[in-house]
Design a protein around this motif. Structure first.
Motif, PDB file in Angstrom:
ATOM      1  N   ARG A  31     -19.725  38.625  15.154  1.00  0.00           N
ATOM      2  CA  ARG A  31     -19.664  39.514  15.955  1.00  0.00           C
ATOM      3  C   ARG A  31     -20.491  39.918  17.086  1.00  0.00           C
ATOM      4  NH1 ARG A  31     -14.873  39.109  14.634  1.00  0.00           N
ATOM      5  NH2 ARG A  31     -13.482  40.089  13.511  1.00  0.00           N
ATOM      6  N   ASN A  87     -10.157  25.592  26.348  1.00  0.00           N
ATOM      7  CA  ASN A  87     -10.356  26.625  26.949  1.00  0.00           C
ATOM      8  C   ASN A  87      -9.440  26.278  27.436  1.00  0.00           C
ATOM      9  OD1 ASN A  87     -12.605  28.376  25.109  1.00  0.00           O
ATOM     10  ND2 ASN A  87     -14.101  28.052  26.049  1.00  0.00           N
ATOM     11  N   ALA A 103     -13.436  39.795  24.981  1.00  0.00           N
ATOM     12  CA  ALA A 103     -12.253  39.635  24.063  1.00  0.00           C
ATOM     13  C   ALA A 103     -12.649  38.173  23.742  1.00  0.00           C
ATOM     14  CB  ALA A 103     -11.183  38.840  25.258  1.00  0.00           C
ATOM     15  N   THR A 104     -13.551  37.353  23.625  1.00  0.00           N
ATOM     16  CA  THR A 104     -13.659  36.051  23.201  1.00  0.00           C
ATOM     17  C   THR A 104     -15.140  36.433  21.957  1.00  0.00           C
ATOM     18  OG1 THR A 104     -14.017  34.962  26.054  1.00  0.00           O
ATOM     19  CG2 THR A 104     -15.406  34.304  23.435  1.00  0.00           C
ATOM     20  N   GLU A 105     -16.461  37.722  21.951  1.00  0.00           N
ATOM     21  CA  GLU A 105     -16.479  37.867  21.489  1.00  0.00           C
ATOM     22  C   GLU A 105     -16.107  38.911  20.069  1.00  0.00           C
ATOM     23  OE1 GLU A 105     -21.589  40.227  22.491  1.00  0.00           O
ATOM     24  OE2 GLU A 105     -19.689  41.290  22.575  1.00  0.00           O
ATOM     25  N   THR A 112     -13.815  37.264  19.092  1.00  0.00           N
ATOM     26  CA  THR A 112     -13.241  35.908  18.340  1.00  0.00           C
ATOM     27  C   THR A 112     -13.960  35.414  17.248  1.00  0.00           C
ATOM     28  OG1 THR A 112     -13.300  34.009  19.949  1.00  0.00           O
ATOM     29  CG2 THR A 112     -11.464  35.627  20.105  1.00  0.00           C
ATOM     30  N   ARG A 171     -17.633  30.474  15.966  1.00  0.00           N
ATOM     31  CA  ARG A 171     -16.819  30.953  16.266  1.00  0.00           C
ATOM     32  C   ARG A 171     -16.063  29.047  16.449  1.00  0.00           C
ATOM     33  NH1 ARG A 171     -16.667  30.787  22.704  1.00  0.00           N
ATOM     34  NH2 ARG A 171     -14.679  30.868  22.771  1.00  0.00           N
TER      35      ARG A 171
END
Length: 245
Positions: free
Chosen positions: A209, A147, A201-203, A205, A243
């Motif tokens: 969802r 990250n 934004a992370t969610e 990806t 993810r």
């Protein structure tokens, strides 16, 4: 709840809040007696009281060799043995490479790597004598995919995976299993500190969802702590909604 872990004796570090508290609660609901350890002893005691009987809160700095040994000694005395250790304690000190200080790097690596290693070493000494036990280390998807702003955390969590596999190979013939879990984006006090934009934004990806719930990580810990996973050691289970796949 079922008696999946009836009679088991467990220690969870970093258990005063977030994923650690939910893990302790889940193990207890499945029948285990649990020691909740945390740097904040008062909160650990309060958390244990909230869980009820067969739960004890203790203070522990996982970076201290003496503290970790004292924790395992006291827990073993209180519980009458030790069947499960969950190395969950962790911190973040996020910053870009340009802005991250050496202190920020060392603090994160020390808590995650030294803390996990000290826990494995102390608990496995008890478990080897019993010829049984399950050690579960919390890594992170950050340790798999990396990250930005987390060179320290990503490195430490990747290191936990290597440590898990090495320890699993050493301890397998003693009847002690060592596995790791890599949570993705989970709703915790730690992720609550993210900006709404960064969280969203992370969610976005994540194939499923949505962010995960602490209980969804705790359920996998309960599985690894139980006999349902009796032929599993050295594994890394991703709890991430897909993810990073």
């Amino acid at each position: 709840m079922s008696g999946l872990l009836e009679g088991r004796r467990a220690v969870v570090t970093g258990a005063a809040q977030g994923i650690g508290l939910e893990i302790a609660r889940s193990l207890h609901e499945h029948g285990a007696s649990v020691v909740l350890a945390d740097l904040d002893e008062a909160r650990a005691v309060e958390a244990a009281a909230g869980i009820g009987e067969r739960a004890l809160g203790l203070g522990c700095d996982v970076t201290s060799e003496d503290d970790v040994q004292r924790l395992v000694d006291r827990a073993t005395e209180y519980l009458g043995g030790l069947d499960v250790l969950v190395n969950n304690a962790g911190i973040t000190r996020d910053a870009s490479l340009k802005k991250m200080t050496l202190e920020d790097f060392d603090a994160v690596v020390t808590v995650h790597l030294r803390g996990t290693w000290l826990g494995i070493r102390a608990a496995s000494a008890v478990m080897r004598e019993q010829k049984s036990g399950s050690i579960i280390n919390l890594s992170s998807m950050s340790g798999k995919v990396g990250n930005p702003g987390q060179t320290n955390y990503s490195a430490a969590k990747a290191g936990v995976v290597g440590m898990t596999k090495a320890a699993a190979k050493e301890l397998a013939h003693h009847g002690v299993r060592v596995n790791a879990i890599q949570p993705g984006l989970i709703k915790t006090p730690m992720t609550a500190a993210m900006s709404p934009e960064a969280f969203a934004a992370t969610e976005a990806t994540i194939p499923m969802r949505r962010a995960g719930e602490p209980a969804e990580v705790a359920a996998v810990v309960a599985f690894l702590a139980s006999d349902l996973s009796s032929y599993m050691t050295g594994t890394v289970l991703e709890v991430s909604g897909g993810r990073g796949m």
